[in-house]
Enzyme design. Structure first.
Site, PDB file in Angstrom:
ATOM      1  N   ASP A  47      51.067 -31.478 147.372  1.00  0.00           N
ATOM      2  CA  ASP A  47      50.447 -31.234 146.066  1.00  0.00           C
ATOM      3  C   ASP A  47      48.952 -30.956 146.181  1.00  0.00           C
ATOM      4  O   ASP A  47      48.169 -31.854 146.509  1.00  0.00           O
ATOM      5  CB  ASP A  47      50.700 -32.463 145.184  1.00  0.00           C
TER       6      ASP A  47
ATOM      7  N   ASP B 108      47.613 -25.048 141.775  1.00  0.00           N
ATOM      8  CA  ASP B 108      48.284 -26.344 141.882  1.00  0.00           C
ATOM      9  C   ASP B 108      49.734 -26.194 142.336  1.00  0.00           C
ATOM     10  O   ASP B 108      50.605 -25.810 141.558  1.00  0.00           O
ATOM     11  CB  ASP B 108      48.224 -27.043 140.515  1.00  0.00           C
TER      12      ASP B 108
END
Length: 370
Positions: A86, A267
């Site tokens: 992430d 992201d």
């Protein structure tokens, strides 16, 4: 950060295949060298290296079409966990065997008493995500990402979790900057970089459009056969997170958002393209989507007639076509992948998640903050 057109094995690179976790929708298959190879021989990849590179690829199990997950191990002997890599967060954590939350019961939990290299602390912390939160404690142990090994690595063990019951991953491995760490522990990429375990302070993502294997995250370099053309480098707004400046967002040559420029976080932990509520509502109205529950639905035939939405970044246009921003659910109904950004700021900001990154190979360069 670099964004560019996709395609398909480079030097001193460790690659971890990350599998797309899928909803029940039928996806379009991308045709490239890696996917063809995976279909023919998906289990031989972990034994393959190219030009002397330190290459590690794990074949992973496909679950739903929402997340890209990869396997890591923690402890001695190693215990395996499925995590999201992430770029939107900075902490590594997995569930603790001491966690009794319903979420933890559905995931693999770390059994600290079975690891001879485990080192506990009394330091607690909590993390709040857009879709859940966790409370945990900091510990130290050996963490492996393929052939990369970080000994005495600080990581989090959740003792309480909320919002992750139906999420098919065990934990999260944050790849954002250290200053955004909720636990204030050194992120694993920083530790590997500082100890010289990787040849270059970069990592990159290839997120396949194929619903089966094929996606990878690579550490320590860039495999140039995963993309076409030249890398288009984009400087970060500040060396504190993976946010870049967007010039404008247009459709049919008309500006529909970001009229005076805005920020966008790149992201890999987000499934959608997110933006301010009023602007997202306006995009939904323009393309003819209507709200139903937590999603906006649209006629499936719109995929063939709607225009691309174009994000202009550092003077380069990055189109997101309707086949990317319209998906199909398990009942065969189509919905859009635009979502209101819950964290509100005084300035306009967006999140470019997997909807965008499936289209464009992305390289994250910590050495040059780009």
């Amino acid at each position: 950060l670099v964004l560019l057109g996709l395609v398909a094995f480079s030097e001193c690179i460790v690659k971890i295949p990350i599998r797309r976790v899928k909803t029940m929708r039928k996806t379009l298959s991308g045709k490239n060298m890696l996917n063809n190879f995976l279909k023919e021989d998906p289990y031989r990849l972990s034994q393959i290296s190219f030009r002397g590179s330190n290459l590690t690829i794990h074949p992973l199990r496909n679950i739903r079409d929402i997340f890209y997950v990869g396997n890591i191990t923690i402890g001695t002997p190693p215990q395996e966990f499925q995590v999201i890599f992430d770029t939107g967060s900075s902490d590594l954590w997995v569930p603790s065997i001491d966690c009794n939350s319903t979420s933890c019961a559905t995931h693999v939990r770390f059994r600290h008493h079975q690891s001879s290299t485990f080192r506990p602390t009394n330091k607690t912390f909590r993390i709040i995500y857009g879709s859940g939160r966790m409370n945990g404690v900091i510990a130290y142990d050996t963490v492996r990402i393929g052939d990369l090994v970080s000994t005495d690595q600080p990581f989090g063990l959740s003792v309480e979790e909320y919002g992750f019951v139906h999420k098919r991953f065990d934990g999260i491995l944050g790849l954002n900057y250290w200053n955004l760490s909720w636990s204030k522990a050194m992120p694993i990429f920083d530790k590997l970089k500082n100890e010289g375990a990787i040849s270059e302070p970069v990592f990159a993502f290839y997120l396949s459009k194929d619903k089966r294997e094929g996606s990878v995250v690579m550490f320590g370099g860039v495999d140039h056969r995963y993309y076409k053309g030249e890398l288009k480098w984009v400087p970060l707004i500040r060396a504190v997170d993976w946010s870049v400046h967007v010039d404008r967002i247009t459709m049919n040559r008309e500006v529909i958002a970001c009229s005076e420029g805005c920020a966008a976080l790149v992201d890999t932990g987000s499934s959608n393209i997110q933006g301010p509520g009023r602007l997202i509502d306006n995009i939904q109205r323009i393309i003819g989507a209507t709200p139903r529950g937590s999603k906006y639905y649209i006629s499936c035939s719109a995929v063939n007639i709607l225009p691309s939405i174009i994000f202009t970044i550092n003077g380069v246009n990055y189109p997101v076509p309707p086949r990317a921003y319209i998906l199909k659910d398990s009942r065969g109904h189509c919905y859009t992948t635009f979502k209101e950004k819950r964290v509100r700021r005084s300035t306009e900001s967006w999140v470019l998640g997997e909807v965008f990154l499936r289209l464009y190979f992305s390289v994250f360069d910590r050495g040059n903050d780009r």
